[in-house]
Design a protein around this motif. Sequence first.
Motif, PDB file in Angstrom:
ATOM      1  N   VAL A 278       0.838  -1.201   0.000  1.00  0.00           N
ATOM      2  CA  VAL A 278       0.000   0.000   0.000  1.00  0.00           C
ATOM      3  C   VAL A 278       0.870   1.248   0.000  1.00  0.00           C
ATOM      4  O   VAL A 278       0.633   2.200  -0.757  1.00  0.00           O
ATOM      5  N   ALA A 281       2.512   1.655  -3.389  1.00  0.00           N
ATOM      6  CA  ALA A 281       1.555   2.114  -4.407  1.00  0.00           C
ATOM      7  C   ALA A 281       1.340   3.619  -4.307  1.00  0.00           C
ATOM      8  O   ALA A 281       1.249   4.319  -5.320  1.00  0.00           O
ATOM      9  N   ILE A 282       1.243   4.130  -3.074  1.00  0.00           N
ATOM     10  CA  ILE A 282       1.049   5.576  -2.878  1.00  0.00           C
ATOM     11  C   ILE A 282       2.262   6.351  -3.401  1.00  0.00           C
ATOM     12  O   ILE A 282       2.116   7.387  -4.070  1.00  0.00           O
ATOM     13  N   LEU A 285       2.178   6.381  -7.131  1.00  0.00           N
ATOM     14  CA  LEU A 285       1.157   7.308  -7.618  1.00  0.00           C
ATOM     15  C   LEU A 285       1.665   8.742  -7.606  1.00  0.00           C
ATOM     16  O   LEU A 285       1.505   9.481  -8.587  1.00  0.00           O
ATOM     17  N   SER A 359     -10.354   8.125  -9.279  1.00  0.00           N
ATOM     18  CA  SER A 359      -9.520   7.961 -10.473  1.00  0.00           C
ATOM     19  C   SER A 359      -9.319   9.284 -11.190  1.00  0.00           C
ATOM     20  O   SER A 359      -8.247   9.548 -11.736  1.00  0.00           O
ATOM     21  N   LEU A 441     -10.225   1.245  -6.672  1.00  0.00           N
ATOM     22  CA  LEU A 441      -8.964   0.741  -6.129  1.00  0.00           C
ATOM     23  C   LEU A 441      -8.114   0.025  -7.171  1.00  0.00           C
ATOM     24  O   LEU A 441      -7.031  -0.476  -6.839  1.00  0.00           O
ATOM     25  N   ILE A 444      -4.538   1.255  -7.453  1.00  0.00           N
ATOM     26  CA  ILE A 444      -3.809   0.951  -6.216  1.00  0.00           C
ATOM     27  C   ILE A 444      -3.349  -0.503  -6.222  1.00  0.00           C
ATOM     28  O   ILE A 444      -2.180  -0.805  -5.940  1.00  0.00           O
ATOM     29  N   TYR A 445      -4.275  -1.411  -6.532  1.00  0.00           N
ATOM     30  CA  TYR A 445      -3.923  -2.829  -6.531  1.00  0.00           C
ATOM     31  C   TYR A 445      -2.848  -3.133  -7.569  1.00  0.00           C
ATOM     32  O   TYR A 445      -1.945  -3.943  -7.314  1.00  0.00           O
ATOM     33  N   MET A 448       0.450  -2.042  -6.272  1.00  0.00           N
ATOM     34  CA  MET A 448       0.880  -2.765  -5.078  1.00  0.00           C
ATOM     35  C   MET A 448       1.731  -3.984  -5.408  1.00  0.00           C
ATOM     36  O   MET A 448       2.371  -4.556  -4.522  1.00  0.00           O
TER      37      MET A 448
END
Length: 529
Positions: A278, A281-282, A285, A359, A441, A444-445, A448
Amino acid sequence: MKVKNQSFFLLRNHPSHKSPHHHLPQFPTFTKCCLNKDQETLVCDIQNTLLLNSTSFFPYFMLVAFEGGSILRAFILLLSYPLLLVVDHELGLKLMIFITFCGLKLKDMKNVGRAVLPKFYLENLNLQVYELLSSARSYGIKVLIFTRVPRVMVEEFCKEYLSVDDIIGTELHSIGGYFSGFVSSSGVLVKHKAVKEWFGNERKPDVGVGSCILHDQLFISQCKEGYVVSKEDGKKSARTIMPREKYPKPLVFHDGRLAFFPTPLATLCMLLWFPLGVLLAIIRLFVGIYLPYHISRIVGGLTGVNIAIEGCDYSWENKNKQTGVLFVCTHRTLLDPVFLSMTIGRPLTAVTYSLSKMSEMISPIKTVRLTRDRKQDGETMYQLLREGDLVVCPEGTTCREPYLLRFSSLFAELTDEIVPVAMNTHVTMFYGTTASGLKCLDPIYFLMNPRPSYHVQVLGKLTKELTCSAGGKSSHDVANYIQKKLADALGFECTNLTRKDKYLMLAGNQGIVEDHDLTFNGLIEYELD
């Protein structure tokens, strides 16, 4: 000491630890089975027989717990695994059933059985046993599955992919649309007793196929002819994984987040990775949103995102052209336009419909919503092309497998400046798409994953002779030609399936949402006439 002695006693009395002297006489291997038209019924089990490496059904329970329940339910099931190793088989099965199903909605289990489990069953299907069942079907022999595992976990797969006539398994208790976590009053299915009840005392099934354990020996002893799948047969089958072309039916669509087979060790690794994933992923991003394209590509690579670029030659760009370039992409995840922008180093505009607010907020490129009105959306995209480059995914929805869905033809009517882009992804832990989960999500997934990869291949611009206005081609011909060209570049197979087909199969609906529902995301799609 009491617990230790009890565990030792239970282990000694586990069917797999029985002395060979307690076994029934050995039956011949199933490879010696010769079916004929005079036979009427064939019975077998899915565990240890149709599925390879299925002595423990734990990974399939884990799939139901994670995909149908939550990560918390999956964590509790994993914590119970050491206990499952010391209790007897029936008690262990009841414990897995309780943890997996207690409070689970019936409709959630139905979705998992239809859209998630078949992929993993097919990947572990014993090719030789399946061919035996296929031969039985060709002779008109009735095929019945008797299994100790819950019927709801295997029924959809057995009927949809194996075309069996009936499935008899452990029944689960439910109330008010929820599973209680307990088995029904009949208890865990005892296969040899179930066969007797099903056929009666005067009849016997003609052929029975099972494993070498005592329960299956008793099971096939109720048949006129009995055959076993030995360990040697299993090893031979495991060496040759069932090829995709031999699947009972093509696996084009499947759902769920897990991209790996959740054995206890693999699940433990996933749960340990999840918090770090997690955070990673952040970070990824923010790198994609705030850094310039050429820098974000480098920094993203340092965090483990692998971007393979092929054929990205933008030298044909005409700075003085009146309209922008229309990039036509295959659709693997919601991030396709973002990775394409990073590849060519230019900002693109992506047309979307019903995109989630999340999104939209995290998108590093411009997104424009469409209305599903063909004429109005065509005018919108034409205007966007006059302002700059545009990217569309005419499949209209994502597809994980090596197939391309039917292309919408609307894009071909807008411009002659068309560039096909073949995009493909690879993940090892989580899928970045879903049909029934929280679509907001999805990015994000995908991010990850420890090492997600994107392969971007920008093909040559479509020649004028192959376009609508300059070449006189129909929009359908152009769409079909580009679909075939992209499929050849990726080694994929073209299909006539559409977004509606996907959602009917995976979610039981047509994938259409109301304007106020902003949880659905995707790129433009229209049905071909």
